[in-house]
Scaffold this motif. Structure first.
Motif, short mmCIF file in Angstrom:
data_model
loop_
_atom_site.label_atom_id
_atom_site.label_comp_id
_atom_site.label_asym_id
_atom_site.label_seq_id
_atom_site.Cartn_x
_atom_site.Cartn_y
_atom_site.Cartn_z
N CYS A 1 36.08 37.14 36.39
CA CYS A 1 37.50 37.15 36.03
C CYS A 1 37.78 36.00 35.07
O CYS A 1 37.05 35.01 35.04
CB CYS A 1 38.37 36.99 37.28
N ARG B 1 40.40 34.06 35.22
CA ARG B 1 40.85 32.98 36.10
C ARG B 1 41.09 33.59 37.47
O ARG B 1 41.51 34.74 37.56
CB ARG B 1 42.14 32.39 35.54
N LYS B 2 40.84 32.84 38.51
CA LYS B 2 40.99 33.37 39.86
C LYS B 2 42.48 33.41 40.23
O LYS B 2 43.19 32.39 40.15
CB LYS B 2 40.21 32.44 40.81
N CYS B 3 42.97 34.58 40.65
CA CYS B 3 44.37 34.69 41.12
C CYS B 3 44.51 33.98 42.46
O CYS B 3 43.54 33.90 43.23
CB CYS B 3 44.78 36.15 41.25
N TYR C 1 45.88 34.68 45.24
CA TYR C 1 45.83 35.44 46.51
C TYR C 1 44.50 36.16 46.68
O TYR C 1 44.28 36.84 47.67
CB TYR C 1 46.96 36.50 46.51
N CYS C 2 43.58 35.99 45.72
CA CYS C 2 42.42 36.88 45.64
C CYS C 2 41.27 36.48 46.55
O CYS C 2 40.80 35.34 46.52
CB CYS C 2 41.92 36.93 44.21
N PHE D 1 38.62 38.86 46.64
CA PHE D 1 37.55 39.75 46.20
C PHE D 1 36.35 38.93 45.73
O PHE D 1 36.50 37.75 45.39
CB PHE D 1 38.01 40.63 45.03
N GLY E 1 36.92 41.91 40.74
CA GLY E 1 36.64 41.35 39.43
C GLY E 1 37.42 42.05 38.30
O GLY E 1 38.42 42.70 38.54
N ASN F 1 42.33 44.57 33.54
CA ASN F 1 43.36 43.55 33.63
C ASN F 1 44.12 43.58 32.30
O ASN F 1 43.50 43.47 31.24
CB ASN F 1 42.71 42.19 33.85
N ARG G 1 48.37 35.29 37.87
CA ARG G 1 47.83 36.33 36.97
C ARG G 1 47.74 35.79 35.55
O ARG G 1 48.51 34.90 35.17
CB ARG G 1 48.75 37.57 36.99
#
Ligand code: SF4
Length: 384
Positions: free
Chosen positions: A15, A17-19, A21-22, A24, A66, A100, A137
């Motif tokens: 990704c 950048r890591k969200c 709440y994520c 995964f 991802g 995304n 996001r």
């Protein structure tokens, strides 16, 4: 009952950048490099195809993450070609790519379409920039709308949009506004999941500190109801608890999961399930990219946690996965699968849930009621 078809899932764990709440399997730090990773995926597909007890023909292929839209179209094309060669991917297969909105261009979308992707799943999550920033996001609402328009122009006639409700600081009016916005775009499919705060995420830490202002249970339930009402009124069919589709646009791939069909997962953190040997076997790949890569470099499948299911667990799983679909389950199919009737195995729980107005029997069919859809976790818990 022998099933010689399978769904294919390809996990892309990278990704931008890591969200916040994520939970995964994904990283914004890619030590391996995305091209090298794509080569490992092809290797894994080859080794897996060679060890299957009997050949499986693929009916769907799903690139999830991802952020699969970080992959060059040529690499996506390579994956699709290998799936065709090794798993006889149906020429009419549903081929989905999760995108995304902050990572696509007119050229990349045209490239995916030309490579054979025929369904796009756009992770929009919200049409409110403040909320998107709160979630961490990487895109704005305007970029999401633009990505949708570009995808249509690139020839995608099957586009899904994902939204999340129950966000910090969200009230019912705000959620209703998100639903109205998504309906204006007229995507072919809408997924609307409630936020769950997962362990180990920044959101979990904020919640522990009392700094995450989530809607209470009553408001969360109202959002759920509002989703069904507003989207149904806009001609979307609620075919699964959190999924809505225009006619002919249900996700074929996800229905394989809910119908407990075969699926083979490739890539770090991917899960797999086969119905044979009966009543089923599952395994997963390690989340860690290094472990995943080292194993394949030696020509060894990176699978871990290989677990043959026991009959009782398989029966419960059949029931609570099948009941996620609003058309419900057929008692006769249960008997054909497990050689016992639903009444023999879960009779007491079924009676209780029907009496409580959470389940309803219609001939051979058993399905969730409207109240059962809202309280589905309570229903599924009764079979465990
Ligand atoms: S884009 Fe999706 S997978 Fe990546 S960090 Fe955000 S929620 Fe997780």
């Amino acid at each position: 009952m022998m099933d010689d078809t399978t769904a294919l899932y390809i996990h892309i764990p990278f990704c931008v950048r890591k969200c916040l709440y994520c939970a995964f399997t994904s990283t914004d730090d890619a030590p391996l490099g995305i091209e090298k990773y794509a080569a490992l995926l092809l290797r894994e597909m080859e080794v897996r195809a060679g060890v299957l007890a009997h050949p499986l023909g693929a009916t769907t292929l799903y690139l999830g993450g991802g952020t699969p839209s970080l992959l060059e179209p040529s690499l996506v094309g390579n994956v699709i070609e290998e799936a065709s060669r090794l798993f006889r991917l149906d020429p009419l297969a549903e081929i989905t790519l999760e995108a995304n909105p902050g990572t696509v261009t007119a050229a990349s979308l045209a490239g995916y379409r030309a490579a054979g992707v025929n369904r796009l799943s756009l992770g929009v999550q919200s049409f409110d920039d403040r909320m998107l920033a709160r979630l961490g996001r990487v895109h704005t609402a305007r970029e999401a709308r633009e990505a949708f328009a570009l995808a249509r122009r690139a020839g995608f006639d099957n586009i899904g949009i994902d939204l999340i409700h129950g966000l910090p600081g969200q009230d019912i009016n705000h959620w209703r506004e998100q639903l109205r916005e998504v309906v204006k775009l007229r995507p072919d499919h809408i997924s609307a999941y409630g936020l769950t705060v997962e362990e180990g995420t920044p959101f979990a830490r904020l919640e522990d500190q009392g700094a995450l202002m989530l809607p209470d249970e009553e408001v969360a339930a109202a959002m759920f109801e509002e989703t069904a009402e507003l989207l149904t009124a806009a001609s979307y069919d609620q075919y699964e608890i959190a999924n809505f589709a225009l006619p002919g646009c249900r996700s074929r791939h996800n229905q394989v999961y809910w119908r407990r069909g075969n699926y083979l997962g490739f890539g770090a953190g991917a899960h797999s399930f086969l119905r044979e040997p009966h009543p089923g076997i599952r395994w997963r790949n390690p989340d860690d990219l290094g472990t995943y890569g080292c194993s394949l470099a030696e020509g060894v499948l990176p699978e871990i946690d290989r677990t043959p299911l026991v009959q009782r667990d398989a029966m419960a799983e059949w029931l609570f996965l099948g009941l996620r679909m609003l058309e419900g389950v057929e008692e006769e199919r249960f008997r054909a699968e497990f050689g016992a009737s639903l009444a023999e195995v879960h009779g007491a729980a079924l009676e209780r849930l029907c009496a409580a107005g959470l389940l309803i029997r219609e001939g051979e069919h058993l399905r969730l009621t409207r109240r059962g859809v809202i309280l589905s976790n309570r229903v599924f818990g009764a079979f465990l």
